[in-house]
Write a protein that holds these residues in place. Structure first.
Motif, mmCIF file in Angstrom:
data_model
loop_
_atom_site.group_PDB
_atom_site.id
_atom_site.type_symbol
_atom_site.label_atom_id
_atom_site.label_comp_id
_atom_site.label_asym_id
_atom_site.label_seq_id
_atom_site.Cartn_x
_atom_site.Cartn_y
_atom_site.Cartn_z
ATOM 1 N N LEU A 127 -4.694 13.523 -3.425
ATOM 2 C CA LEU A 127 -3.965 12.463 -2.659
ATOM 3 C C LEU A 127 -4.853 11.310 -2.194
ATOM 4 O O LEU A 127 -5.911 11.134 -2.089
ATOM 5 C CB LEU A 127 -3.543 13.128 -1.208
ATOM 6 C CG LEU A 127 -2.422 12.643 -0.240
ATOM 7 C CD1 LEU A 127 -1.121 12.678 -0.756
ATOM 8 C CD2 LEU A 127 -2.787 13.408 0.858
ATOM 9 N N THR A 128 -4.152 10.216 -2.796
ATOM 10 C CA THR A 128 -4.670 9.080 -2.738
ATOM 11 C C THR A 128 -3.975 7.693 -1.961
ATOM 12 O O THR A 128 -2.788 7.645 -1.775
ATOM 13 C CB THR A 128 -5.007 8.200 -4.089
ATOM 14 O OG1 THR A 128 -3.837 7.920 -4.693
ATOM 15 C CG2 THR A 128 -5.624 9.178 -4.941
ATOM 16 N N SER A 143 0.849 -1.162 -0.001
ATOM 17 C CA SER A 143 0.034 -0.076 -0.012
ATOM 18 C C SER A 143 0.954 1.245 0.026
ATOM 19 O O SER A 143 1.979 1.143 0.485
ATOM 20 C CB SER A 143 -0.996 0.036 1.108
ATOM 21 O OG SER A 143 -1.701 1.270 1.339
ATOM 22 N N THR A 144 0.322 2.238 -0.586
ATOM 23 C CA THR A 144 1.063 3.602 -0.750
ATOM 24 C C THR A 144 0.351 4.764 -0.930
ATOM 25 O O THR A 144 -0.730 4.596 -1.421
ATOM 26 C CB THR A 144 2.291 3.290 -1.828
ATOM 27 O OG1 THR A 144 3.072 2.467 -1.643
ATOM 28 C CG2 THR A 144 2.844 4.448 -2.197
ATOM 29 N N ILE A 145 0.710 5.812 -0.539
ATOM 30 C CA ILE A 145 0.115 7.025 -0.659
ATOM 31 C C ILE A 145 0.849 7.640 -2.012
ATOM 32 O O ILE A 145 1.897 7.807 -2.083
ATOM 33 C CB ILE A 145 0.366 7.926 0.311
ATOM 34 C CG1 ILE A 145 -0.309 7.432 1.758
ATOM 35 C CG2 ILE A 145 -0.098 9.492 0.104
ATOM 36 C CD1 ILE A 145 0.259 8.203 2.849
ATOM 37 N N PHE A 146 -0.281 8.030 -2.784
ATOM 38 C CA PHE A 146 0.034 8.702 -4.131
ATOM 39 C C PHE A 146 -0.350 9.892 -4.106
ATOM 40 O O PHE A 146 -1.324 10.533 -3.815
ATOM 41 C CB PHE A 146 -0.431 7.728 -5.346
ATOM 42 C CG PHE A 146 0.112 6.377 -5.566
ATOM 43 C CD1 PHE A 146 1.478 6.059 -6.370
ATOM 44 C CD2 PHE A 146 -0.562 5.284 -4.757
ATOM 45 C CE1 PHE A 146 1.728 4.821 -6.089
ATOM 46 C CE2 PHE A 146 -0.112 4.174 -4.939
ATOM 47 C CZ PHE A 146 1.174 3.849 -5.602
ATOM 48 N N THR A 147 0.793 10.865 -4.602
ATOM 49 C CA THR A 147 0.477 12.521 -4.562
ATOM 50 C C THR A 147 0.397 13.133 -5.707
ATOM 51 O O THR A 147 0.043 14.373 -5.710
ATOM 52 C CB THR A 147 1.957 12.854 -3.670
ATOM 53 O OG1 THR A 147 3.118 12.703 -4.633
ATOM 54 C CG2 THR A 147 2.112 12.453 -2.200
ATOM 55 N N SER A 148 0.505 12.551 -6.808
ATOM 56 C CA SER A 148 0.157 13.428 -8.002
ATOM 57 C C SER A 148 -0.567 12.395 -9.038
ATOM 58 O O SER A 148 -0.707 11.255 -8.733
ATOM 59 C CB SER A 148 1.617 13.623 -8.820
ATOM 60 O OG SER A 148 2.076 12.364 -9.230
ATOM 61 N N ASP A 201 -8.255 2.928 -2.050
ATOM 62 C CA ASP A 201 -8.757 2.749 -0.579
ATOM 63 C C ASP A 201 -9.349 3.931 -0.047
ATOM 64 O O ASP A 201 -10.416 4.081 0.512
ATOM 65 C CB ASP A 201 -7.592 2.510 0.413
ATOM 66 C CG ASP A 201 -7.002 1.067 0.025
ATOM 67 O OD1 ASP A 201 -7.914 0.114 -0.129
ATOM 68 O OD2 ASP A 201 -5.826 0.780 0.092
ATOM 69 N N LYS A 202 -8.687 5.110 -0.299
ATOM 70 C CA LYS A 202 -9.143 6.412 -0.101
ATOM 71 C C LYS A 202 -8.477 7.671 -0.857
ATOM 72 O O LYS A 202 -7.431 7.333 -1.221
ATOM 73 C CB LYS A 202 -8.617 6.400 1.586
ATOM 74 C CG LYS A 202 -9.535 7.562 2.140
ATOM 75 C CD LYS A 202 -9.642 7.415 3.547
ATOM 76 C CE LYS A 202 -10.452 8.689 4.494
ATOM 77 N NZ LYS A 202 -10.234 8.673 5.689
ATOM 78 N N ILE A 203 -9.423 8.527 -0.833
ATOM 79 C CA ILE A 203 -9.049 9.769 -1.713
ATOM 80 C C ILE A 203 -9.521 11.208 -0.881
ATOM 81 O O ILE A 203 -10.451 10.894 -0.569
ATOM 82 C CB ILE A 203 -9.597 9.747 -3.074
ATOM 83 C CG1 ILE A 203 -9.151 10.757 -4.136
ATOM 84 C CG2 ILE A 203 -11.172 9.562 -3.093
ATOM 85 C CD1 ILE A 203 -9.289 10.779 -5.461
ATOM 86 N N ASN A 204 -8.525 12.084 -0.999
ATOM 87 C CA ASN A 204 -8.845 13.167 -0.486
ATOM 88 C C ASN A 204 -8.142 14.361 -1.607
ATOM 89 O O ASN A 204 -6.972 14.356 -1.828
ATOM 90 C CB ASN A 204 -8.165 13.671 0.935
ATOM 91 C CG ASN A 204 -8.831 12.826 1.832
ATOM 92 O OD1 ASN A 204 -8.538 11.930 2.378
ATOM 93 N ND2 ASN A 204 -9.898 13.565 2.184
ATOM 94 N N SER A 205 -9.293 15.250 -2.095
ATOM 95 C CA SER A 205 -8.558 16.209 -2.875
ATOM 96 C C SER A 205 -7.815 17.295 -2.158
ATOM 97 O O SER A 205 -8.117 17.498 -0.915
ATOM 98 C CB SER A 205 -9.864 16.940 -3.679
ATOM 99 O OG SER A 205 -10.317 17.909 -2.679
ATOM 100 N N TYR A 206 -6.793 17.776 -2.885
ATOM 101 C CA TYR A 206 -5.877 18.833 -2.131
ATOM 102 C C TYR A 206 -6.768 20.099 -1.654
ATOM 103 O O TYR A 206 -6.676 20.538 -0.466
ATOM 104 C CB TYR A 206 -4.898 19.143 -3.006
ATOM 105 C CG TYR A 206 -3.833 18.163 -3.278
ATOM 106 C CD1 TYR A 206 -2.962 17.892 -2.124
ATOM 107 C CD2 TYR A 206 -3.460 17.533 -4.180
ATOM 108 C CE1 TYR A 206 -2.064 16.846 -2.018
ATOM 109 C CE2 TYR A 206 -2.636 16.488 -4.287
ATOM 110 C CZ TYR A 206 -1.853 16.019 -3.223
ATOM 111 O OH TYR A 206 -0.731 15.163 -3.502
ATOM 112 N N GLU A 207 -7.901 20.320 -2.310
ATOM 113 C CA GLU A 207 -8.542 21.521 -1.846
ATOM 114 C C GLU A 207 -9.510 21.126 -0.651
ATOM 115 O O GLU A 207 -9.518 21.870 0.004
ATOM 116 C CB GLU A 207 -9.424 21.876 -3.189
ATOM 117 C CG GLU A 207 -10.176 22.954 -2.987
ATOM 118 C CD GLU A 207 -9.349 24.188 -2.841
ATOM 119 O OE1 GLU A 207 -9.820 25.004 -1.939
ATOM 120 O OE2 GLU A 207 -8.157 24.142 -3.368
#
Length: 165
Positions: free
Chosen positions: A158-159, A113-118, A133-139
Motif C-alpha cells: 500500500l503506498t 496525492s493518493t493512496i495506491f492499493t495494488s 511518500d510512504k510505503i507499507n507492505s500488506y504483510e
C-alpha cells in the motif's frame, strides 16, 4: 460518502465519444489542513469493511504529515478510480492520473496525492509522475496491526504517492 465527494465537483468522468456510456471515473476531492474531509467521508459509511479500509489507510499517515512535508494547506486527493472492464488496458487510468496536473493548475492546487492499493495502480502512478511518500507492505500491516484483520490481497504494498506542481 460518494455524494459528498461529488458535491465538490472535482470528479472526472470519461464517456465513450458520442454516447452517454461511462468508460471510467476518477473520484477526486480537495482536502484542507483542518477540515478532516477524508475522515468525514470515510466515517459516513458505517460498514465494518469501510471502517477497516479507513484504519488501514491511516497506517500510511503514521509519522507523516503531508501538509507539513509539502508545505501546503490543501491538495487534491483521490477516493477511487475505476475503468469499465471492456475498456481496460487502453491507458485510460493513466490519462485520469495525468489529467490531475491540468485540473490542479487550473485551480491553483499545488499538490495531488493518493493512496495506491495494488501493484497495477502503483505502476500507473509511477508512469504518471507520482513520487513515493510512504510505503507499507500488506504483510507488515498484518503483523503490526493484527486488529485490522486484513484479508489476503494480491499485491505487495500500500503506498502513498504524490505529485507537486
Amino acid at each position: 460518502m460518494w455524494r459528498t465527494v461529488i458535491e465538490q465537483k472535482t470528479v472526472l468522468v470519461c464517456f465513450k465519444e458520442g454516447l452517454n456510456e461511462i468508460v471510467g471515473i476518477s473520484m477526486n476531492y480537495v482536502t484542507c489542513k483542518d477540515d478532516h474531509f477524508y475522515e468525514s467521508i470515510c466515517r459516513q459509511n458505517k460498514s465494518e469493511n469501510n471502517n477497516r479500509m479507513y484504519d488501514v489507510f491511516r497506517v500510511l499517515f503514521d509519522n507523516f504529515d503531508i501538509y507539513e512535508h509539502y508545505g501546503v494547506d490543501y491538495y487534491m486527493n483521490g477516493a477511487g478510480l475505476a475503468v469499465a472492464q471492456k475498456y481496460r488496458g487502453r491507458g485510460i487510468g493513466l490519462e485520469f492520473l495525468k489529467t490531475r496536473k491540468s485540473f490542479c493548475n487550473m485551480f491553483r492546487i499545488e499538490l495531488t496525492s493518493t493512496i495506491f492499493t495494488s501493484s497495477f495502480s502503483n505502476n500507473i502512478a509511477d508512469k504518471a509522475g507520482f513520487k513515493l511518500d510512504k510505503i507499507n507492505s500488506y504483510e507488515e500491516i498484518r503483523i503490526k496491526h493484527p486488529h485490522l484483520k486484513l484479508p489476503h490481497i494480491n499485491s505487495d504494498a500500500l503506498t502513498l504517492k504524490s505529485m507537486k506542481f
